[in-house]
Design a protein around this motif. Structure first.
Motif, PDB file in Angstrom:
ATOM      1  N   GLN B   2       0.521  -1.304  -0.091  1.00  0.00           N
ATOM      2  CA  GLN B   2       0.563   0.017   0.117  1.00  0.00           C
ATOM      3  C   GLN B   2       0.773   0.851   0.106  1.00  0.00           C
ATOM      4  OE1 GLN B   2      -3.565  -0.316   0.172  1.00  0.00           O
ATOM      5  NE2 GLN B   2      -4.098   2.322   0.431  1.00  0.00           N
ATOM      6  N   ALA B   3       2.536   1.371   0.871  1.00  0.00           N
ATOM      7  CA  ALA B   3       2.983   2.647   1.184  1.00  0.00           C
ATOM      8  C   ALA B   3       3.861   3.133  -0.861  1.00  0.00           C
ATOM      9  CB  ALA B   3       4.087   1.997   1.176  1.00  0.00           C
ATOM     10  N   ASP B   4       3.885   2.097  -1.202  1.00  0.00           N
ATOM     11  CA  ASP B   4       4.621   2.152  -2.364  1.00  0.00           C
ATOM     12  C   ASP B   4       3.532   2.148  -3.576  1.00  0.00           C
ATOM     13  OD1 ASP B   4       7.204   1.104  -1.101  1.00  0.00           O
ATOM     14  OD2 ASP B   4       5.884  -1.180  -2.257  1.00  0.00           O
ATOM     15  N   VAL B   5       2.132   1.913  -3.397  1.00  0.00           N
ATOM     16  CA  VAL B   5       1.616   1.868  -4.481  1.00  0.00           C
ATOM     17  C   VAL B   5       1.025   3.918  -3.839  1.00  0.00           C
ATOM     18  CG1 VAL B   5      -1.292   2.435  -4.876  1.00  0.00           C
ATOM     19  CG2 VAL B   5       0.333   0.153  -4.402  1.00  0.00           C
ATOM     20  N   GLU B   6       0.859   4.216  -2.927  1.00  0.00           N
ATOM     21  CA  GLU B   6       0.722   5.449  -2.322  1.00  0.00           C
ATOM     22  C   GLU B   6       1.597   6.935  -1.976  1.00  0.00           C
ATOM     23  OE1 GLU B   6      -1.270   6.059   1.551  1.00  0.00           O
ATOM     24  OE2 GLU B   6      -2.034   4.745   1.905  1.00  0.00           O
ATOM     25  N   ARG B   7       2.887   6.305  -2.680  1.00  0.00           N
ATOM     26  CA  ARG B   7       4.175   7.057  -3.138  1.00  0.00           C
ATOM     27  C   ARG B   7       4.101   7.508  -4.296  1.00  0.00           C
ATOM     28  NH1 ARG B   7       7.498   4.703  -1.272  1.00  0.00           N
ATOM     29  NH2 ARG B   7       8.488   3.137  -3.492  1.00  0.00           N
ATOM     30  N   LEU B   8       3.851   6.467  -4.851  1.00  0.00           N
ATOM     31  CA  LEU B   8       3.612   6.778  -6.234  1.00  0.00           C
ATOM     32  C   LEU B   8       2.765   7.588  -6.911  1.00  0.00           C
ATOM     33  CD1 LEU B   8       4.483   6.011  -9.622  1.00  0.00           C
ATOM     34  CD2 LEU B   8       3.677   3.983  -9.822  1.00  0.00           C
ATOM     35  N   LEU B   9       1.729   7.058  -6.073  1.00  0.00           N
ATOM     36  CA  LEU B   9       0.244   8.042  -6.602  1.00  0.00           C
ATOM     37  C   LEU B   9       0.187   9.040  -6.004  1.00  0.00           C
ATOM     38  CD1 LEU B   9      -2.512   7.722  -7.293  1.00  0.00           C
ATOM     39  CD2 LEU B   9      -3.167   6.841  -5.319  1.00  0.00           C
ATOM     40  N   ALA B  10       0.787   9.855  -4.911  1.00  0.00           N
ATOM     41  CA  ALA B  10       1.364  11.126  -4.942  1.00  0.00           C
ATOM     42  C   ALA B  10       2.672  11.958  -5.744  1.00  0.00           C
ATOM     43  CB  ALA B  10       2.126  11.660  -3.713  1.00  0.00           C
ATOM     44  N   ARG B  11       3.107  11.236  -6.474  1.00  0.00           N
ATOM     45  CA  ARG B  11       4.531  12.095  -6.794  1.00  0.00           C
ATOM     46  C   ARG B  11       3.311  12.012  -8.614  1.00  0.00           C
ATOM     47  NH1 ARG B  11       9.682   9.353  -8.602  1.00  0.00           N
ATOM     48  NH2 ARG B  11      10.015  10.702  -9.242  1.00  0.00           N
ATOM     49  N   LEU B  12       2.599  11.662  -8.686  1.00  0.00           N
ATOM     50  CA  LEU B  12       1.843  11.540 -10.423  1.00  0.00           C
ATOM     51  C   LEU B  12       0.452  12.303 -10.160  1.00  0.00           C
ATOM     52  CD1 LEU B  12       0.809   7.718 -11.595  1.00  0.00           C
ATOM     53  CD2 LEU B  12       3.063   9.591 -11.925  1.00  0.00           C
ATOM     54  N   LEU B  13       0.258  12.985  -8.516  1.00  0.00           N
ATOM     55  CA  LEU B  13      -0.628  14.370  -8.274  1.00  0.00           C
ATOM     56  C   LEU B  13      -0.086  15.049  -8.912  1.00  0.00           C
ATOM     57  CD1 LEU B  13      -3.163  11.864  -6.490  1.00  0.00           C
ATOM     58  CD2 LEU B  13      -3.117  13.096  -8.054  1.00  0.00           C
ATOM     59  N   THR B  14       1.437  16.156  -8.400  1.00  0.00           N
ATOM     60  CA  THR B  14       2.340  16.676  -7.687  1.00  0.00           C
ATOM     61  C   THR B  14       3.175  17.109  -8.937  1.00  0.00           C
ATOM     62  OG1 THR B  14       3.356  15.370  -6.621  1.00  0.00           O
ATOM     63  CG2 THR B  14       1.551  16.444  -5.330  1.00  0.00           C
ATOM     64  N   ASP B  15       3.757  16.040  -9.709  1.00  0.00           N
ATOM     65  CA  ASP B  15       5.249  15.876 -10.628  1.00  0.00           C
ATOM     66  C   ASP B  15       4.252  15.713 -12.530  1.00  0.00           C
ATOM     67  OD1 ASP B  15       7.348  15.411 -12.131  1.00  0.00           O
ATOM     68  OD2 ASP B  15       7.907  14.640 -10.823  1.00  0.00           O
ATOM     69  N   ARG B  16       4.699  17.214 -12.779  1.00  0.00           N
ATOM     70  CA  ARG B  16       3.902  16.877 -13.868  1.00  0.00           C
ATOM     71  C   ARG B  16       5.120  16.244 -14.534  1.00  0.00           C
ATOM     72  NH1 ARG B  16       2.088  21.761 -17.322  1.00  0.00           N
ATOM     73  NH2 ARG B  16       1.109  23.008 -15.510  1.00  0.00           N
ATOM     74  N   GLU B  17       6.218  15.981 -15.032  1.00  0.00           N
ATOM     75  CA  GLU B  17       7.107  15.361 -16.392  1.00  0.00           C
ATOM     76  C   GLU B  17       7.068  14.303 -15.497  1.00  0.00           C
ATOM     77  OE1 GLU B  17      10.636  13.641 -16.856  1.00  0.00           O
ATOM     78  OE2 GLU B  17      10.050  13.951 -14.934  1.00  0.00           O
ATOM     79  N   LEU B  18       6.783  13.158 -14.373  1.00  0.00           N
ATOM     80  CA  LEU B  18       6.745  12.159 -14.566  1.00  0.00           C
ATOM     81  C   LEU B  18       4.979  11.457 -14.084  1.00  0.00           C
ATOM     82  CD1 LEU B  18       7.541   9.532 -12.548  1.00  0.00           C
ATOM     83  CD2 LEU B  18       6.670  10.454 -10.698  1.00  0.00           C
ATOM     84  N   ARG B  19       4.306  11.839 -14.200  1.00  0.00           N
ATOM     85  CA  ARG B  19       2.924  11.815 -15.021  1.00  0.00           C
ATOM     86  C   ARG B  19       2.986  11.860 -16.111  1.00  0.00           C
ATOM     87  NH1 ARG B  19      -0.090  15.443 -12.096  1.00  0.00           N
ATOM     88  NH2 ARG B  19       0.098  17.369 -14.106  1.00  0.00           N
ATOM     89  N   GLU B  20       2.985  12.398 -17.409  1.00  0.00           N
ATOM     90  CA  GLU B  20       3.183  12.398 -18.475  1.00  0.00           C
ATOM     91  C   GLU B  20       4.571  11.453 -18.864  1.00  0.00           C
ATOM     92  OE1 GLU B  20       1.351  13.394 -20.562  1.00  0.00           O
ATOM     93  OE2 GLU B  20       0.829  14.864 -19.067  1.00  0.00           O
ATOM     94  N   ARG B  21       5.425  11.187 -18.216  1.00  0.00           N
ATOM     95  CA  ARG B  21       6.260   9.847 -18.779  1.00  0.00           C
ATOM     96  C   ARG B  21       5.623   8.274 -17.657  1.00  0.00           C
ATOM     97  NH1 ARG B  21      11.255   9.003 -15.654  1.00  0.00           N
ATOM     98  NH2 ARG B  21      11.134  10.323 -14.191  1.00  0.00           N
ATOM     99  N   PHE B  22       4.977   8.680 -16.907  1.00  0.00           N
ATOM    100  CA  PHE B  22       3.889   7.400 -16.616  1.00  0.00           C
ATOM    101  C   PHE B  22       2.666   6.733 -17.208  1.00  0.00           C
ATOM    102  CE2 PHE B  22       0.542   5.759 -14.892  1.00  0.00           C
ATOM    103  CZ  PHE B  22       0.456   4.995 -13.805  1.00  0.00           C
ATOM    104  N   ILE B  23       2.333   8.009 -18.071  1.00  0.00           N
ATOM    105  CA  ILE B  23       1.507   8.159 -18.926  1.00  0.00           C
ATOM    106  C   ILE B  23       1.684   7.088 -20.010  1.00  0.00           C
ATOM    107  CG2 ILE B  23      -0.935   9.364 -20.721  1.00  0.00           C
ATOM    108  CD1 ILE B  23      -0.817  11.169 -18.407  1.00  0.00           C
ATOM    109  N   ALA B  24       3.227   7.818 -20.503  1.00  0.00           N
ATOM    110  CA  ALA B  24       3.519   6.688 -22.164  1.00  0.00           C
ATOM    111  C   ALA B  24       3.817   5.404 -22.237  1.00  0.00           C
ATOM    112  CB  ALA B  24       5.104   8.181 -22.438  1.00  0.00           C
ATOM    113  N   ASP B  25       4.438   5.717 -20.322  1.00  0.00           N
ATOM    114  CA  ASP B  25       4.727   3.857 -20.713  1.00  0.00           C
ATOM    115  C   ASP B  25       4.402   3.748 -18.681  1.00  0.00           C
ATOM    116  OD1 ASP B  25       5.499   1.438 -20.345  1.00  0.00           O
ATOM    117  OD2 ASP B  25       8.154   2.015 -21.180  1.00  0.00           O
TER     118      ASP B  25
END
Lengths: 293, 83
Positions: B2-25
């Motif tokens: 759970q903690a790993d998923v929440e950490r990534l979710l927190a980053r995806l909601l706050t880091d636009r660059e990571l969010r776009e890289r995530f969306i791509a792959d």
């Protein structure tokens, strides 16, 4: 038995008007985080206010429904405020706000799993142990369904309430927004959660926004608009189904109309509650027939 | 976890660059961020438009929070005066 009550979220911009209209405001809700580090004079002033009108303190930054253990230091600050002010109740959100050193800056929906139920229950027990009383916990609005979830929102809330005994702050606009955005029936949600555990209700407004790529629209919980009509319908429905007295708080965070307009919204909420109470006998009668069948 | 998923979710909601890289792959990024293969597969199912809309909403909320100083001391107000 206490009557239903309707009140307002205290905001600095509304303060003078609220002071003039306390005879039409049954209860005030104050954002706790704005005052946890306040000095003694401010806390005493807040306590004085709480002696004139029932006050609820509402937390937004503890992150009690996250996997991370809630900070003892933050809870100590809450305990100092709550024990100093002696509000009627306090509340927080079924949300996480930080993870792995990242501050999200707002409420986020945690993956709804057995692990987050256990984490929330652990954090709530810790909060109650330090503060002295258990908060009511509020359902939040989200634009993205939390990934990796194994429970629906209603089941997740039921499990956290059962595991912690927290009681619920039912935000009807958050419910309306989630139901609108994710296509579920809000009345079914109300049927699935323990309404007897609801100690307070939030109402608010929002607006439609487009997805960044224009592919769809979302109903946004922005607290910048008048209470949405369907929210009053949901309030009537809760009043028709719940037996206990209800406390309703209108939340508004900006684009403030003149206070008389907000007081008119409080009156409309009172009317919605009254209409629901009149229907209660009918609804309970129908439920009894259904169960008997 | 759970903690790993929440950490990534927190980053995806706050880091636009990571969010776009995530969306791509999404799966590759999720595994690189410490999620299990099963978690990566589940988080990769997040609708792209919902994630982008949520990220934009959090950006607005953080900006608004920075602009609005909500704290005003109750001691200023008449009701604070002792009777």
């Amino acid at each position: 038995m206490r009557n239903d009550r309707v009140g307002l979220g205290w905001r600095p911009e509304l303060a003078a008007g609220i002071f003039e209209a306390l005879d039409r405001i049954d209860v005030l809700e104050v954002i706790a985080d704005d005052h946890v580090e306040a000095g003694r004079r401010d806390r005493e002033a807040l306590k004085h206010l709480a002696r004139r009108v029932p006050v609820h303190l509402h937390g937004i930054g503890l992150g009690l429904a996250g996997a991370e253990e809630v900070s003892t230091k933050r809870l100590d600050l809450f305990a100092r405020l709550i024990n100093g002010v002696e509000p009627e109740a306090w509340s927080e959100h079924l949300a996480f706000v930080r993870a792995g050193g990242v501050e999200i800056g707002h409420l986020a929906a945690a993956p709804r799993t057995a692990a987050s139920v256990a984490g929330a229950a652990r954090n709530l027990r810790k909060a109650a142990g330090i503060v002295g009383t258990m908060p009511m916990m509020e359902n939040i609005a989200t634009l993205v369904e939390p990934p990796c979830s194994t429970l629906g929102e209603a089941a997740w809330i039921v499990d956290i309430d059962a595991a912690s005994g927290c009681g619920l702050l039912l935000d009807l606009h958050n419910l309306y927004a989630n139901a609108t955005n994710f296509g579920f029936d809000p009345l079914q949600f109300l049927a699935e959660i323990p309404l007897a555990r609801v100690g307070c209700i939030h109402i608010a407004g929002g607006r439609w926004v487009d997805a960044p790529d224009g592919s769809r629209r979302y109903w946004l919980d922005d607290h910048l608009h008048d209470v949405a009509d369907p929210v009053y319908d949901l309030l009537s429905e809760v009043a028709a189904r719940a037996l206990q007295p209800l406390t309703v708080i209108l939340e508004r965070d900006g684009a403030y109309p003149p206070l008389p307009a907000m007081l008119a919204e409080l009156d409309r909420a009172r009317a919605a509650l009254a209409a629901g109470r009149r229907r209660r006998g009918t609804v309970l009668g129908a439920a009894a027939v259904t169960h008997a069948g | 976890m759970q903690a790993d998923v929440e950490r990534l979710l927190a980053r995806l909601l706050t880091d636009r660059e990571l969010r776009e890289r995530f969306i791509a792959d999404p799966t590759r990024i999720a595994i690189a961020e410490g999620l299990s293969a099963e978690e990566a597969e589940l988080i990769a199912r997040m609708p792209v438009q919902d994630l982008r809309a949520a990220g934009r909403s959090y950006e607005h909320k953080r900006k608004a929070k920075g602009e609005v100083a909500r704290r005003t001391w109750f001691a200023r107000w008449p009701w604070a005066r002792r009777p």
